[in-house]
Design a protein around this motif. Structure first.
Motif, mmCIF file in Angstrom:
data_model
loop_
_atom_site.group_PDB
_atom_site.id
_atom_site.type_symbol
_atom_site.label_atom_id
_atom_site.label_comp_id
_atom_site.label_asym_id
_atom_site.label_seq_id
_atom_site.Cartn_x
_atom_site.Cartn_y
_atom_site.Cartn_z
ATOM 1 N N GLY A 257 0.650 -1.210 -0.010
ATOM 2 C CA GLY A 257 0.182 -0.167 -0.137
ATOM 3 C C GLY A 257 0.633 1.080 -0.141
ATOM 4 N N LEU A 258 2.174 1.231 0.227
ATOM 5 C CA LEU A 258 2.931 2.289 0.287
ATOM 6 C C LEU A 258 4.011 2.215 -0.796
ATOM 7 C CD1 LEU A 258 3.730 2.778 4.090
ATOM 8 C CD2 LEU A 258 2.135 4.002 2.566
ATOM 9 N N MET A 259 4.781 1.066 -0.850
ATOM 10 C CA MET A 259 5.736 0.955 -1.900
ATOM 11 C C MET A 259 6.308 -0.381 -2.340
ATOM 12 S SD MET A 259 9.718 2.333 -0.884
ATOM 13 C CE MET A 259 9.277 3.748 -0.614
ATOM 14 N N PRO A 260 6.232 -0.726 -3.712
ATOM 15 C CA PRO A 260 6.708 -2.082 -4.129
ATOM 16 C C PRO A 260 7.877 -2.434 -3.494
ATOM 17 C CG PRO A 260 6.453 -0.464 -6.073
ATOM 18 C CD PRO A 260 6.122 0.377 -4.789
ATOM 19 N N ALA A 261 8.134 -3.953 -3.692
ATOM 20 C CA ALA A 261 9.245 -4.383 -2.934
ATOM 21 C C ALA A 261 10.579 -3.832 -3.580
ATOM 22 C CB ALA A 261 9.236 -5.969 -2.909
ATOM 23 N N GLU A 262 10.410 -3.811 -5.082
ATOM 24 C CA GLU A 262 11.705 -3.265 -5.729
ATOM 25 C C GLU A 262 12.124 -1.866 -5.523
ATOM 26 O OE1 GLU A 262 8.605 -3.905 -8.214
ATOM 27 O OE2 GLU A 262 9.114 -5.674 -6.932
ATOM 28 N N ARG A 263 11.148 -0.952 -5.322
ATOM 29 C CA ARG A 263 11.384 0.190 -4.918
ATOM 30 C C ARG A 263 11.995 0.409 -3.536
ATOM 31 N NH1 ARG A 263 6.835 5.237 -4.675
ATOM 32 N NH2 ARG A 263 8.069 6.732 -3.561
ATOM 33 N N ALA A 264 11.461 -0.205 -2.611
ATOM 34 C CA ALA A 264 11.794 -0.518 -1.197
ATOM 35 C C ALA A 264 13.463 -0.767 -0.851
ATOM 36 C CB ALA A 264 11.019 -1.146 -0.378
ATOM 37 N N LYS A 265 13.659 -1.676 -1.948
ATOM 38 C CA LYS A 265 15.103 -2.447 -1.986
ATOM 39 C C LYS A 265 15.955 -1.174 -2.444
ATOM 40 C CE LYS A 265 18.055 -6.220 -3.693
ATOM 41 N NZ LYS A 265 17.970 -7.395 -4.312
ATOM 42 N N ALA A 266 15.762 -0.549 -3.519
ATOM 43 C CA ALA A 266 16.365 0.765 -4.036
ATOM 44 C C ALA A 266 16.429 1.569 -3.086
ATOM 45 C CB ALA A 266 15.599 0.939 -5.540
ATOM 46 N N ALA A 267 15.378 1.912 -2.126
ATOM 47 C CA ALA A 267 15.557 2.895 -1.266
ATOM 48 C C ALA A 267 16.464 2.914 -0.138
ATOM 49 C CB ALA A 267 14.252 3.361 -0.780
ATOM 50 N N PHE A 268 16.664 1.684 0.382
ATOM 51 C CA PHE A 268 17.212 1.267 1.595
ATOM 52 C C PHE A 268 18.720 0.862 1.302
ATOM 53 C CE2 PHE A 268 13.272 2.000 3.509
ATOM 54 C CZ PHE A 268 13.393 2.096 4.601
ATOM 55 N N GLU A 269 18.747 -0.217 0.512
ATOM 56 C CA GLU A 269 20.221 -1.022 0.513
ATOM 57 C C GLU A 269 21.283 -0.266 -0.136
ATOM 58 O OE1 GLU A 269 19.888 -5.023 -0.670
ATOM 59 O OE2 GLU A 269 17.793 -5.586 -0.193
ATOM 60 N N PRO A 270 21.183 0.411 -1.049
ATOM 61 C CA PRO A 270 22.336 0.949 -1.590
ATOM 62 C C PRO A 270 22.949 2.258 -0.653
ATOM 63 C CG PRO A 270 20.487 0.776 -3.307
ATOM 64 C CD PRO A 270 19.881 0.479 -2.008
ATOM 65 N N GLN A 271 22.019 2.516 0.286
ATOM 66 C CA GLN A 271 22.686 3.685 1.034
ATOM 67 C C GLN A 271 23.494 3.303 1.921
ATOM 68 O OE1 GLN A 271 21.582 6.858 0.585
ATOM 69 N NE2 GLN A 271 20.549 5.817 -1.254
ATOM 70 N N TYR A 272 23.777 1.890 2.393
ATOM 71 C CA TYR A 272 24.700 1.402 3.336
ATOM 72 C C TYR A 272 25.888 0.872 2.407
ATOM 73 C CZ TYR A 272 21.330 1.799 6.970
ATOM 74 O OH TYR A 272 20.344 1.942 7.571
ATOM 75 N N ALA A 273 26.426 1.482 1.300
ATOM 76 C CA ALA A 273 27.198 1.103 0.708
ATOM 77 C C ALA A 273 28.741 1.815 1.455
ATOM 78 C CB ALA A 273 27.433 1.868 -0.765
ATOM 79 N N GLY A 274 29.590 0.943 1.738
ATOM 80 C CA GLY A 274 31.009 1.356 2.449
ATOM 81 C C GLY A 274 30.764 0.579 3.751
ATOM 82 N N VAL A 275 29.656 0.007 4.135
ATOM 83 C CA VAL A 275 29.772 -0.987 5.358
ATOM 84 C C VAL A 275 30.540 -2.072 4.943
ATOM 85 C CG1 VAL A 275 28.558 -2.031 7.101
ATOM 86 C CG2 VAL A 275 27.790 0.220 6.432
ATOM 87 N N ALA A 276 31.377 -2.531 5.598
ATOM 88 C CA ALA A 276 32.359 -3.603 5.076
ATOM 89 C C ALA A 276 31.414 -4.991 5.204
ATOM 90 C CB ALA A 276 33.592 -3.780 5.962
ATOM 91 N N ARG A 277 30.716 -5.084 6.288
ATOM 92 C CA ARG A 277 29.996 -6.521 6.944
ATOM 93 C C ARG A 277 28.506 -5.871 6.956
ATOM 94 N NH1 ARG A 277 32.829 -9.348 11.592
ATOM 95 N NH2 ARG A 277 33.163 -7.201 12.383
#
Length: 308
Positions: A257-277
């Protein structure tokens, strides 16, 4: 002990519990620790787990989690002054950064300086950002970190190209609107479900969840809520993530009802680039308060995180 002014030291001095020997009682025993910007409820026995709530949420948001875990873990449930009690010094000036430093000092004095392993930290929303800031700036105080629906810079949810400068006018406007509510009469009577189409409806898709959140929001000090909102919106620590050494697990919500799964993944996961683990897990059928909307999925993910 590291030379820092700490919530634990203030607490010890105030009640006269200064230990004189290495085998004396720990400075933060079971019970309530009173700090300047936070209070901490310590309960249970076992490895240390620090639980940090989000904006306007008291420690009660972790109530069911604490009931389930305190037989196996020593829990430290943080509460920011103003979110469930008096605002104290949080009523004026920045809150997020000095509060984060006080939490880090608490961990240092009450956990790692006692010869205990660096704790697991679990943070929801603003609490997740707080944990991430500690992991980047005082990495020795974090054993591992579970972030629940939070980002290193929330501005990217509104605009992928957002910067602190670009969101600052909106942050100031929203904070001013919230701050203006301070001193106004609170609604009388019991809190009831405001409904799925209310503002709270964007935070939980469950009637009980919406009711709890609305009650916490009404009880929160509007000045503190306004300042923390402003602080979170204007904090971007993406450039600090390479300093994080602890493993991070991200749980993020997804509701059709708020955001499809593909958009949610694109909104969250790339923001943590740089975290080693780093690892991420999407939680379908949930809005912002995952622990309220999908308690079984949340409990499973938390158990796996703590056992790893």
């Amino acid at each position: 002990m590291k030379r820092r002014t700490s919530v634990a030291a203030i607490f010890i001095l105030s009640v006269g519990l200064i230990a004189g020997r290495a085998d004396a009682a720990a400075p933060c025993p079971i019970g309530l620790v009173e700090g300047k910007r936070i209070t901490v409820l310590v309960e249970g026995n076992g490895p240390d787990v620090v639980l940090i709530p989000g904006l306007s949420s008291p420690r009660a948001v972790w109530g069911p989690t604490a009931d389930r875990l305190k037989s196996k873990y020593r829990l430290h449930r943080i509460q920011i002054r103003g979110f469930g009690d008096e605002a104290s010094v949080n009523a004026e000036g920045p809150v997020l950064d000095p509060m984060m430093r006080e939490v880090a000092d608490y961990i240092d004095d009450c956990i790692t300086d006692q010869g205990r392993a660096a704790p697991a930290i679990v943070g929801h929303s603003m609490g997740g950002l707080t944990g991430l800031m500690i992991a980047a700036r005082v990495p020795q105080e974090v054993g591992k970190l579970l972030i629940v629906d939070a980002l290193p810079f929330i501005g990217t949810l509104f605009d992928p190209a957002a910067t602190v400068d670009s969101v600052k006018p909106q942050a100031e406007q929203m904070a001013a609107m919230m701050r203006a509510q301070h001193g106004q009469s609170a609604p009388n009577g019991p809190v009831s479900d405001p409904g799925p189409f209310s503002m709270v409806g964007s935070m939980s898709n469950q009637p009980a969840g919406r009711t709890a959140i609305l009650g916490w929001m009404r009880a929160a000090d509007a000045r503190v809520a306004a300042q923390v909102l402003h602080d979170v919106m204007t904090t971007d620590i993406r450039g600090e993530l390479t300093a994080v050494t602890a493993p991070i697990i991200l749980l993020y919500a997804q509701d059709d009802g708020l955001m499809p799964a593909e958009r949610a993944k694109a909104a969250f996961e790339p923001q943590y680039a740089g975290v080693a683990r780093f690892a991420a897990q999407i939680v379908p059928g949930s809005r912002h308060f995952i622990m309220l909307d999908q308690p079984e999925a949340f409990a499973k993910a938390l158990d796996e995180f703590l056992a790893d």
